[in-house]
Enzyme design. Structure first.
Site, mmCIF file in Angstrom:
data_model
loop_
_atom_site.group_PDB
_atom_site.id
_atom_site.type_symbol
_atom_site.label_atom_id
_atom_site.label_comp_id
_atom_site.label_asym_id
_atom_site.label_seq_id
_atom_site.Cartn_x
_atom_site.Cartn_y
_atom_site.Cartn_z
ATOM 1 N N ALA A 195 0.838 -1.208 0.000
ATOM 2 C CA ALA A 195 0.000 0.000 0.000
ATOM 3 C C ALA A 195 0.870 1.254 0.000
ATOM 4 O O ALA A 195 0.534 2.266 -0.641
ATOM 5 C CB ALA A 195 -0.921 -0.007 1.218
ATOM 6 N N TYR A 196 1.981 1.190 0.714
ATOM 7 C CA TYR A 196 2.919 2.317 0.759
ATOM 8 C C TYR A 196 3.478 2.606 -0.631
ATOM 9 O O TYR A 196 3.501 3.764 -1.078
ATOM 10 C CB TYR A 196 4.046 1.992 1.737
ATOM 11 N N LEU A 197 3.921 1.575 -1.335
ATOM 12 C CA LEU A 197 4.496 1.779 -2.664
ATOM 13 C C LEU A 197 3.450 2.294 -3.652
ATOM 14 O O LEU A 197 3.762 3.116 -4.516
ATOM 15 C CB LEU A 197 5.125 0.475 -3.176
ATOM 16 N N LYS A 219 2.900 6.072 -2.685
ATOM 17 C CA LYS A 219 4.012 6.900 -3.160
ATOM 18 C C LYS A 219 3.977 7.024 -4.685
ATOM 19 O O LYS A 219 4.241 8.098 -5.236
ATOM 20 C CB LYS A 219 5.351 6.310 -2.719
#
Length: 218
Positions: free
Chosen positions: A128-130, A133
């Site tokens: 989810a972070y990637l 971003k």
């Protein structure tokens, strides 16, 4: 230059504030908690308390007015859940970009992540972070009001910086000390010819200033 840094209490940001203030720049760091202010002052930066998860574009723009450059170095942090990847790593980045454009601050540098991709698959928090971003990067790249540069470091370490890096459109994976990331950011913000570039960064054999000059204008 007057430079405003979002995520002013982050590990990279504090290093960057020390570098920028030491070379004579006027630095302001946006922080969520007032108790972080002394750490910023010790680094030579002016603390600006503003929660990018709840502030309006107008509020953030007011903090950016009069700046020569803006750097987005905020992040929800490794212990945060998926929801905050959306509100900080994506939402705050989008807000900060819009606020910078509104304030007339064209020079815009983003600290992203290697592997950032709006279409990144997977259900883990890091996936989810990637995605977050990647979506934020795509938004900034499409922004006509900004002269942006996106920096995607490899695996961050707290090793002492060497001043020797590899900075290219695609480097492959590898570690890089936070010291060296800060040094590259200080050079990038001062090198407008790197506008329009998305760059990966790992440790290497090229001095920071030479590495930035070599990609400038490409």
């Amino acid at each position: 230059m007057r430079i405003v840094i979002a995520g002013g209490h982050g590990q990279i940001a504090l290093r960057l504030e020390r570098l920028l203030s030491a070379r004579g720049d006027e630095v302001a760091g946006i922080i969520r908690r007032a108790e972080q202010s002394d750490d910023l002052r010790a680094a030579g930066a002016e603390p600006v308390v503003c929660d990018l998860e709840s502030a309006s574009e107008e509020e953030v723009s007011a903090h950016l007015r009069g700046a020569d450059a803006a750097i987005f170095a905020a992040g929800a942090g490794p212990g945060s859940e998926v929801a905050r990847k959306e509100t900080v790593d994506k939402g705050a980045a989008v807000l900060f970009a819009d606020a910078a454009a509104r304030a007339g601050v064209r020079r815009h540098v983003v600290v992203s992540s290697m592997g950032a991709d709006p279409g990144h698959p997977g259900d883990e928090v890091f996936d989810a972070y990637l995605r977050a971003k990647g979506e934020a990067d795509a938004y900034v790249r499409a922004h006509r009001g900004l002269d942006w540069t996106i920096l995607r470091p490899g695996m961050l370490t707290n090793d002492a910086g060497t001043g020797l890096v590899r900075l290219e459109a695609a480097t492959g994976r590898g570690p890089v000390p936070r010291d060296d990331v800060a040094a590259v950011l200080a050079e990038l913000v001062d090198t407008p010819a790197t506008a329009g570039l998305t760059l990966e960064l790992i440790s290497g054999s090229t001095p920071v200033s030479v590495a930035v000059k070599s990609v400038a204008g490409n």
